[in-house]
Design a protein around this motif. Structure first.
Motif, PDB file in Angstrom:
ATOM      1  N   ILE A 136       0.796  -1.234   0.000  1.00 13.75           N
ATOM      2  CA  ILE A 136       0.000   0.000   0.000  1.00 13.75           C
ATOM      3  C   ILE A 136       0.830   1.287   0.000  1.00 13.75           C
ATOM      4  O   ILE A 136       0.482   2.245  -0.700  1.00 13.75           O
ATOM      5  CB  ILE A 136      -1.014  -0.035   1.165  1.00 13.75           C
ATOM      6  CG1 ILE A 136      -2.132  -1.033   0.816  1.00 13.75           C
ATOM      7  CG2 ILE A 136      -1.603   1.346   1.448  1.00 13.75           C
ATOM      8  CD1 ILE A 136      -3.145  -1.250   1.901  1.00 13.75           C
ATOM      9  N   PRO A 137       1.947   1.390   0.749  1.00 17.49           N
ATOM     10  CA  PRO A 137       2.692   2.667   0.748  1.00 17.49           C
ATOM     11  C   PRO A 137       3.491   2.927  -0.528  1.00 17.49           C
ATOM     12  O   PRO A 137       4.086   3.998  -0.667  1.00 17.49           O
ATOM     13  CB  PRO A 137       3.654   2.521   1.946  1.00 17.49           C
ATOM     14  CG  PRO A 137       3.206   1.328   2.692  1.00 17.49           C
ATOM     15  CD  PRO A 137       2.519   0.456   1.717  1.00 17.49           C
ATOM     16  N   PRO A 145       5.368   6.808   3.189  1.00 15.26           N
ATOM     17  CA  PRO A 145       4.862   6.340   4.483  1.00 15.26           C
ATOM     18  C   PRO A 145       3.586   7.044   4.931  1.00 15.26           C
ATOM     19  O   PRO A 145       2.825   6.501   5.734  1.00 15.26           O
ATOM     20  CB  PRO A 145       6.018   6.643   5.445  1.00 15.26           C
ATOM     21  CG  PRO A 145       6.830   7.705   4.772  1.00 15.26           C
ATOM     22  CD  PRO A 145       6.704   7.431   3.304  1.00 15.26           C
ATOM     23  N   LYS A 146       3.341   8.246   4.412  1.00 14.43           N
ATOM     24  CA  LYS A 146       2.141   8.996   4.821  1.00 14.43           C
ATOM     25  C   LYS A 146       0.857   8.239   4.495  1.00 14.43           C
ATOM     26  O   LYS A 146      -0.146   8.383   5.197  1.00 14.43           O
ATOM     27  CB  LYS A 146       2.119  10.367   4.133  1.00 14.43           C
ATOM     28  CG  LYS A 146       3.138  11.353   4.661  1.00 14.43           C
ATOM     29  CD  LYS A 146       2.972  12.710   3.986  1.00 14.43           C
ATOM     30  CE  LYS A 146       3.944  13.734   4.548  1.00 14.43           C
ATOM     31  NZ  LYS A 146       3.754  15.069   3.916  1.00 14.43           N
ATOM     32  N   ILE A 147       0.889   7.446   3.435  1.00 18.18           N
ATOM     33  CA  ILE A 147      -0.318   6.722   3.014  1.00 18.18           C
ATOM     34  C   ILE A 147      -0.753   5.721   4.087  1.00 18.18           C
ATOM     35  O   ILE A 147      -1.915   5.709   4.513  1.00 18.18           O
ATOM     36  CB  ILE A 147      -0.083   6.008   1.669  1.00 18.18           C
ATOM     37  CG1 ILE A 147       0.140   7.037   0.557  1.00 18.18           C
ATOM     38  CG2 ILE A 147      -1.262   5.104   1.326  1.00 18.18           C
ATOM     39  CD1 ILE A 147       0.541   6.428  -0.771  1.00 18.18           C
ATOM     40  N   VAL A 270      -8.742  -1.639   0.084  1.00 14.51           N
ATOM     41  CA  VAL A 270      -8.053  -0.406  -0.312  1.00 14.51           C
ATOM     42  C   VAL A 270      -7.158  -0.673  -1.521  1.00 14.51           C
ATOM     43  O   VAL A 270      -7.117   0.125  -2.467  1.00 14.51           O
ATOM     44  CB  VAL A 270      -7.214   0.157   0.860  1.00 14.51           C
ATOM     45  CG1 VAL A 270      -6.306   1.299   0.392  1.00 14.51           C
ATOM     46  CG2 VAL A 270      -8.124   0.642   1.980  1.00 14.51           C
ATOM     47  N   PHE A 271      -6.460  -1.800  -1.516  1.00  9.16           N
ATOM     48  CA  PHE A 271      -5.582  -2.145  -2.636  1.00  9.16           C
ATOM     49  C   PHE A 271      -6.388  -2.378  -3.913  1.00  9.16           C
ATOM     50  O   PHE A 271      -5.963  -2.003  -5.005  1.00  9.16           O
ATOM     51  CB  PHE A 271      -4.755  -3.384  -2.283  1.00  9.16           C
ATOM     52  CG  PHE A 271      -3.570  -3.601  -3.186  1.00  9.16           C
ATOM     53  CD1 PHE A 271      -2.608  -2.620  -3.361  1.00  9.16           C
ATOM     54  CD2 PHE A 271      -3.415  -4.798  -3.874  1.00  9.16           C
ATOM     55  CE1 PHE A 271      -1.506  -2.813  -4.189  1.00  9.16           C
ATOM     56  CE2 PHE A 271      -2.324  -5.011  -4.706  1.00  9.16           C
ATOM     57  CZ  PHE A 271      -1.375  -4.013  -4.864  1.00  9.16           C
ATOM     58  N   LEU A 272      -7.562  -2.991  -3.774  1.00  8.68           N
ATOM     59  CA  LEU A 272      -8.470  -3.158  -4.918  1.00  8.68           C
ATOM     60  C   LEU A 272      -8.891  -1.792  -5.452  1.00  8.68           C
ATOM     61  O   LEU A 272      -8.912  -1.580  -6.676  1.00  8.68           O
ATOM     62  CB  LEU A 272      -9.703  -3.956  -4.491  1.00  8.68           C
ATOM     63  CG  LEU A 272     -10.823  -4.076  -5.536  1.00  8.68           C
ATOM     64  CD1 LEU A 272     -10.346  -4.832  -6.767  1.00  8.68           C
ATOM     65  CD2 LEU A 272     -12.049  -4.772  -4.923  1.00  8.68           C
ATOM     66  N   PHE A 273      -9.196  -0.874  -4.546  1.00  4.81           N
ATOM     67  CA  PHE A 273      -9.569   0.494  -4.945  1.00  4.81           C
ATOM     68  C   PHE A 273      -8.418   1.155  -5.700  1.00  4.81           C
ATOM     69  O   PHE A 273      -8.630   1.841  -6.707  1.00  4.81           O
ATOM     70  CB  PHE A 273      -9.951   1.298  -3.698  1.00  4.81           C
ATOM     71  CG  PHE A 273     -10.347   2.724  -3.971  1.00  4.81           C
ATOM     72  CD1 PHE A 273     -11.310   3.039  -4.925  1.00  4.81           C
ATOM     73  CD2 PHE A 273      -9.753   3.766  -3.257  1.00  4.81           C
ATOM     74  CE1 PHE A 273     -11.675   4.358  -5.170  1.00  4.81           C
ATOM     75  CE2 PHE A 273     -10.110   5.078  -3.499  1.00  4.81           C
ATOM     76  CZ  PHE A 273     -11.071   5.380  -4.459  1.00  4.81           C
ATOM     77  N   TYR A 274      -7.187   0.939  -5.248  1.00  3.13           N
ATOM     78  CA  TYR A 274      -5.992   1.436  -5.955  1.00  3.13           C
ATOM     79  C   TYR A 274      -5.960   0.915  -7.390  1.00  3.13           C
ATOM     80  O   TYR A 274      -5.689   1.669  -8.331  1.00  3.13           O
ATOM     81  CB  TYR A 274      -4.724   0.945  -5.249  1.00  3.13           C
ATOM     82  CG  TYR A 274      -4.234   1.775  -4.103  1.00  3.13           C
ATOM     83  CD1 TYR A 274      -5.008   2.782  -3.538  1.00  3.13           C
ATOM     84  CD2 TYR A 274      -2.970   1.557  -3.563  1.00  3.13           C
ATOM     85  CE1 TYR A 274      -4.548   3.524  -2.474  1.00  3.13           C
ATOM     86  CE2 TYR A 274      -2.496   2.298  -2.500  1.00  3.13           C
ATOM     87  CZ  TYR A 274      -3.290   3.277  -1.954  1.00  3.13           C
ATOM     88  OH  TYR A 274      -2.830   4.012  -0.909  1.00  3.13           O
TER      89      TYR A 274
END
Length: 281
Positions: A136-137, A145-147, A270-274
């Motif tokens: 994810i990051p 890292p903010k993500i 979230v990764f799917l949304f990405y």
């Protein structure tokens, strides 16, 4: 030591360690979540009563393999293509098990988990989601890292305000047979405050364009809905095992799974949304 003080100190150490390792370097980030994965694997094996040794080895080797693939692809187009296909395969497998987990949650008849399902859950509910968390990051600009920190802030916001609102005005039980204290009002309060937090995070911390603020609002909704489902799923595993906590590594908080049950269920969504965003763009 006073239980409240013990819980506060343990929570503070966890948050500081988490944020420090995510911010310090990619190496410290991978080491921390690798450690989390191994502890979570042992805890889950205890919950469902399966041997810990083989799952521990599989989790360790799988995580190391993923780490090597991630950093071996920087200069090799063929490996880069493999890495993308690998990511999609991991995501697909995890989402299938996530659906199985949701069915498990709502299935009133399930009072015992069969042996095959225990290993399916181990792979798709524990091991693969931790691998996805470490993806994810990483965006087009590299490690950000903010993500991940922002996602954790949203999860903490959702949990905190779900508790506060539920305690204050909650009357309608959300899922009483699994988690008697959760209420519909608390759930909605957590989602609303997560959305508010997501706007602030996106605008002032991540500082994305005004036109892209909706991305973090969607992520906040994912956190509110799927974070709650993830928490309920772990609660059902614990209820079947007849235990209060998944472990004792964090005094006053339980185990690693007790702290990360939301994020491991949120991460694949979230990764799917990405992936959807990358595809449409």
């Amino acid at each position: 030591m006073n239980e409240t003080l013990k819980r506060s100190l343990s929570g503070a150490v966890y948050v500081i360690l988490l944020i420090a390792c995510i911010l310090y370097s990619t190496e410290s980030f991978f080491i921390l979540f690798g450690a989390f994965l191994l502890v979570a694997t042992v805890e889950f094996c205890s919950l469902v009563s399966i041997n810990k040794i083989v799952p521990f080895i599989i989790a360790a080797l799988g995580y190391i393999f993923f780490y090597l693939i991630t950093f071996a692809t920087e200069g090799f187009l063929l490996l880069l293509k493999f890495n993308k296909n690998f990511d999609l395969a991991v995501l697909a497998a995890t989402l299938v098990v996530s659906i199985k987990c949701i069915h498990f949650l709502f299935d009133n008849k399930t009072i015992k988990i069969d042996s095959f399902s225990k290993y399916v859950y181990l792979l798709g509910y524990i091991i693969l989601p931790f691998i996805i968390i470490t993806k994810i990051p990483f965006g087009k600009a590299g490690y950000n890292p903010k993500i991940l920190i922002s996602i954790f802030i949203l999860i903490w916001t959702n949990d905190s305000f779900a508790y506060i609102v539920g305690k204050s005005i909650g009357k309608t039980k959300l899922f009483e047979r699994i988690s008697p204290k959760k209420t519909v009002e608390g759930f909605l309060g957590g989602v609303v405050f997560s959305v508010i937090a997501s706007y602030i995070i996106a605008k002032y911390y991540i500082q994305i364009a005004e036109s892209n603020l909706y991305i973090w609002i969607v992520i906040a909704l994912i956190v509110g809905v799927f974070g709650t489902i993830g928490d309920l799923i772990e609660s059902k595993f614990k209820r079947i095992a007849a235990v209060k906590d998944s472990g004792k590594i964090m005094p006053g908080h339980g185990g690693v799974l007790d702290r990360l049950d939301s994020v491991i269920f949120v991460a694949p969504i979230v990764f799917l949304f990405y992936q959807i965003l990358n595809y449409v763009s």
